[in-house]
Write a protein that holds these residues in place. Structure first.
Motif, PDB file in Angstrom:
ATOM      1  N   ARG A  17      32.405 -83.889  56.102  1.00 13.82           N
ATOM      2  CA  ARG A  17      31.880 -84.840  56.036  1.00 13.82           C
ATOM      3  C   ARG A  17      30.938 -84.624  58.084  1.00 13.82           C
ATOM      4  N   ALA A  18      32.085 -84.322  58.862  1.00 11.44           N
ATOM      5  CA  ALA A  18      31.949 -84.508  59.826  1.00 11.44           C
ATOM      6  C   ALA A  18      31.203 -83.427  60.470  1.00 11.44           C
ATOM      7  N   LEU A  19      31.785 -82.035  59.676  1.00 17.44           N
ATOM      8  CA  LEU A  19      30.271 -80.791  60.438  1.00 17.44           C
ATOM      9  C   LEU A  19      28.976 -81.336  59.762  1.00 17.44           C
ATOM     10  N   GLU A  20      29.338 -81.626  59.544  1.00 15.22           N
ATOM     11  CA  GLU A  20      27.588 -81.819  58.207  1.00 15.22           C
ATOM     12  C   GLU A  20      26.556 -82.502  59.360  1.00 15.22           C
ATOM     13  N   LEU A  21      27.719 -82.843  59.931  1.00 15.43           N
ATOM     14  CA  LEU A  21      27.312 -84.569  60.754  1.00 15.43           C
ATOM     15  C   LEU A  21      26.084 -83.818  62.058  1.00 15.43           C
ATOM     16  N   VAL A  22      27.203 -83.146  62.267  1.00 16.72           N
ATOM     17  CA  VAL A  22      27.031 -82.117  63.422  1.00 16.72           C
ATOM     18  C   VAL A  22      26.225 -81.474  63.080  1.00 16.72           C
TER      19      VAL A  22
END
Length: 359
Positions: A321-326
């Motif tokens: 989820r964090a890397l998807e935002l990035v």
């Protein structure tokens, strides 16, 4: 299996903080048996400081050690994927610093590898833990906060030229990104931890503070899956340093303590809409048990999860989820368009958000 798990810490930079804040306060649960670092001087310094005699330069040697239960990966981000996958193949439990890996393709590969792995993988998001954030989470999860309206995240930190004298910092190939990846990723994770999944992102990134390859200033407008709206702002050029998260719900306003590197520790400001809401909050928080902040609680809960006493406190899905935002942030900034989540293999940056010339 003994209830005390033997740990090998790989990378003695942030790895030292894992020892000091995570493993030593949980000495009944963990023993740091080995250190691994490419810098012999730092390896010996940390080894002497904590009385750790087993000091290794070759990572592969750790994988063959039968008495090592956990491999704790604290290396520069570019090395994470290979180390995590090899440690899982070797049957070890794995802790890995953020960012877990450098692409959605890699995080999906790790999620797949976990399905057949003997050990458990826990990415690090230590800012989630502490009395302040846990009380906020309790109120939200109990339904007391009500409908989410909007929220803001401000990550105002300070990084000047000496910070980038460390060779791997500020470079796409080794750091994999700038303020989005190494700094604001923590407050952004806290926000989604409390407010849920993101539906759409319109973001911008810029390099304004230091002459580096990666971004050091960002802003974004977001729509959450709940329908709530949000804005994110971050820079590494602030004079003072704060991390401020403010959430507005139907029944409460919640604002974090502004401590930049431990926003979960102190109690947060929780403003009830009326006396009835206040009474429900008081009831929910009655007999509150102290929650140590950062690595101490994350490592303790990892131990519980290994022995079947609870769920993993942070999962590879959280990292995705964090890397998807990035990924969405970089794509939105380069295309000047809104990006809808989730992102799958058909997305142009699925294999890497790092610009082609730096891969």
């Amino acid at each position: 299996m003994s209830r005390v798990l033997n740990v090998a810490v790989v990378g003695c930079g942030i790895g030292r903080s894992h020892i000091v804040e995570g493993y030593l306060p949980n000495a009944d649960k963990f023993k740091v048996l080995a250190l691994c670092d490419l810098n012999p001087e730092r390896l010996d310094q940390v080894g002497e400081e904590f009385g750790i005699e087993r000091r290794i330069v070759n990572f592969d040697e750790l994988l063959a050690m039968d008495d090592i239960d956990i491999i704790d990966v604290c290396t520069p981000p570019g090395a994470h994927f290979s180390m995590v996958t090899e440690a899982l193949k070797a049957g070890k439990h794995v802790v890995c610093e953020k960012p877990l890996v450098g692409s959605l393709e890699d995080v999906d590969a790790i999620i797949e590898a976990e399905k057949s792995a003997k050990g458990k993988l826990m990415p690090v998001f230590q800012y989630r833990f502490g009395n302040g954030i846990e009380q906020a989470k309790t109120i939200i999860d109990a339904g007391i906060a009500g409908k989410p309206y909007c929220g803001t995240v401000e990550t105002m930190w300070r990084r000047e030229a000496p910070y980038y004298t460390v060779p791997w910092r500020g470079k796409w190939k080794t750091e994999l990104g700038g303020v989005l990846m190494g700094h604001a990723i923590h407050p952004h994770d806290i926000f989604t931890y409390l407010m849920g999944d993101i539906a759409k992102v319109f973001g911008r990134v810029a390099t304004r503070v230091n002459p580096i390859e990666v971004e050091d200033t960002i802003s974004a407008s977001l729509e959450m899956k709940s329908g709530a709206l949000a804005s994110f702002t971050a820079t590494l050029g602030s004079v003072d340093e704060i991390t401020r998260i403010r959430l507005q719900f139907e029944n409460v306003t919640i604002e974090s303590d502004h401590a930049p590197y431990n926003p979960g520790k102190e109690l947060w400001k929780i403003l009830p809409r009326n006396d009835e809401v206040k009474a429900r909050i008081d009831e929910a928080l009655a007999n509150w048990q102290h929650v140590p902040s950062r690595f101490q609680t994350q490592m303790a809960r990892f131990h519980d999860a290994i022995f079947g006493k609870g769920e993993l406190p942070v999962t590879s899905a959280d990292s995705r989820r964090a890397l998807e935002l990035v990924t969405a942030f970089y794509h939105s900034s380069s295309t000047h368009s809104e990006v809808a989540l989730p992102l799958g293999p058909d997305h142009p940056l699925y294999q890497s958000w790092v610009p082609a010339e730096f891969r």
